[in-house]
Write an enzyme that holds these catalytic residues in place. Structure first.
Site, PDB file in Angstrom:
ATOM      1  N   LEU A 208       0.847  -1.215  -0.030  1.00 36.85           N
ATOM      2  CA  LEU A 208      -0.057  -0.009   0.054  1.00 36.85           C
ATOM      3  C   LEU A 208       0.788   1.157  -0.144  1.00 36.85           C
ATOM      4  CD1 LEU A 208      -2.747  -0.825   2.515  1.00 36.85           C
ATOM      5  CD2 LEU A 208      -2.833  -0.963   0.116  1.00 36.85           C
ATOM      6  N   ASP A 209       0.427   2.179  -0.501  1.00 36.52           N
ATOM      7  CA  ASP A 209       1.277   3.603  -0.541  1.00 36.52           C
ATOM      8  C   ASP A 209       1.413   4.046   0.789  1.00 36.52           C
ATOM      9  OD1 ASP A 209       1.324   3.581  -3.268  1.00 36.52           O
ATOM     10  OD2 ASP A 209      -0.559   5.157  -3.462  1.00 36.52           O
ATOM     11  N   GLN A 210       2.877   4.531   1.154  1.00 36.80           N
ATOM     12  CA  GLN A 210       2.891   5.080   2.501  1.00 36.80           C
ATOM     13  C   GLN A 210       1.752   5.959   3.062  1.00 36.80           C
ATOM     14  OE1 GLN A 210       6.584   7.610   2.787  1.00 36.80           O
ATOM     15  NE2 GLN A 210       6.321   7.708   5.176  1.00 36.80           N
TER      16      GLN A 210
END
Length: 373
Positions: A208-210
């Protein structure tokens, strides 16, 4: 490269080798060789076709000749020998024309192979160096959504990386925290030992994106990791996300549901930004549906929306929301693709992975996590 090197030296050398690799891989000589080879192949095929016709004609003539027609038999034999000589001369000219380029491309390939081996060695050195970096203590333990002997699913908080980055300042991540703790849940410790390789460390199946929060899968053994990664790669995983956009949608211009199909490309000179690019981009498809606001969003300026990505490109939902060719409405709090007004009062990206269905142990497994906003 011998001896001990610090992080900066390793990164600079790895990047330099990557640049050299790209230069060799995309060298114009490769295209010249391919084009020239195709031209020679085309001429060779034409020559063979012409000679096949002549051979058929000779065979037909021979079938009408008697043994006494020696002169004509000799003439047909000379024609056949001439065709054979023509083929040998053609191959000689082809070899002469392609030899220099073939040698150049071969030398490039040998250098590329050496670069790959060196980069692999340096990357291992860098990894060993980064694994010694101390992590910032977690303020709260991870929320576990599901766990068994092979699999752990957590609710990833916004602002934390799924996996560590390639520099010492980007090591705080779900994967590193769990690996550093040598994670084993006591309820599954005995079972886990049967499935896990002695050297295997718990590993994120996907990312998942940060800035995105929500469902994150981590595998406890190599078999589970490979099986689940294949499901993600083959688009066999059903994922949904919930988001809040910066402003309300103009419903006279956009439907309450639909599909966004915009190819995405990451410019290596402008990382980590992704952009819509119809020439270099990879296909990216997102389905969306506007959700009722309800009581949860009375203080939010924009509309609540559900995204169902059919592909898994980096920043796909964020770019599809922000792009003028998409929803033209960034996700609230998006520091990369949002507007200044949409980021001033919010400390996080309002994007959360709310639901995910995988196949685990031969059965569908559905994990849910309500949006925290």
């Amino acid at each position: 490269m011998n001896g001990t090197y610090n992080e900066q030296q390793l990164l600079q050398t790895i990047d330099r080798l990557k640049a050299e690799w790209l230069e060799l891989y995309h060298a114009p000589q490769r295209e010249w060789l391919t084009t020239l080879s195709k031209q020679w192949d085309k001429e060779w095929n034409q020559l063979q076709a012409e000679q096949r016709k002549r051979k058929l004609n000779r065979d037909l003539i021979r079938s009408t000749l008697s043994l006494e027609d020696k002169a004509q038999h000799q003439q047909l034999t000379r024609q056949s020998q001439n065709d054979s000589l023509e083929r040998r001369r053609f191959k000689a000219r082809q070899h002469e024309a392609l030899t220099d380029l073939t040698w150049i491309v071969t030398s490039y390939d040998e250098r590329i192979q050496a670069i790959q081996q060196t980069r692999k060695s340096l990357s291992r050195q860098l990894l060993n160096l980064l694994q010694q970096v101390s992590l910032t203590p977690l303020s709260h333990p991870f929320t576990i959504l599901y766990e068994d002997a092979q699999l752990l699913v957590i609710d990833k908080p916004a602002g934390l990386l799924s996996v560590p980055g390639r520099t010492s300042d980007r090591q705080d991540s779900v994967q590193r925290y769990l690996q550093q703790a040598n994670y084993r849940h006591t309820d599954h410790q005995n079972q886990s030992s049967k499935h896990q390789s002695s050297n295997f460390k718990i590993t994120a199946v996907h990312r998942l994106d940060q800035d995105t929060s929500g469902i994150l899968f981590l595998a406890k053994d190599p078999t589970t990791l490979q099986t689940l990664q294949q499901q993600f790669e083959r688009r066999q995983v059903q994922k949904t996300y919930e988001a809040i956009l910066e402003s309300n949608l103009n419903t006279t211009q956009i439907c309450y549901s639909g599909t966004i199909d915009l190819p995405l490309w990451g410019d290596p000179e402008n990382r980590p930004y992704q952009q819509v690019n119809y020439t270099c981009g990879r296909q990216a498809i997102t389905q969306f549906q506007i959700l009722p606001n309800g009581d949860r969003t009375t203080s939010m300026p924009g509309v609540r929306i559900q995204f169902t990505p059919l592909t898994g490109r980096s920043h796909q939902l964020r770019v599809h929301a922000a792009s003028p060719s998409g929803l033209n409405n960034p996700i609230l709090g998006d520091r990369l693709y949002g507007t200044q007004s949409g980021n001033q009062c919010y400390d996080r990206l309002h994007l959360h992975a709310t639901s995910c269905v995988i196949t685990h142990q031969g059965q569908p497994l559905k994990i849910g996590s309500p949006a925290p906003f």
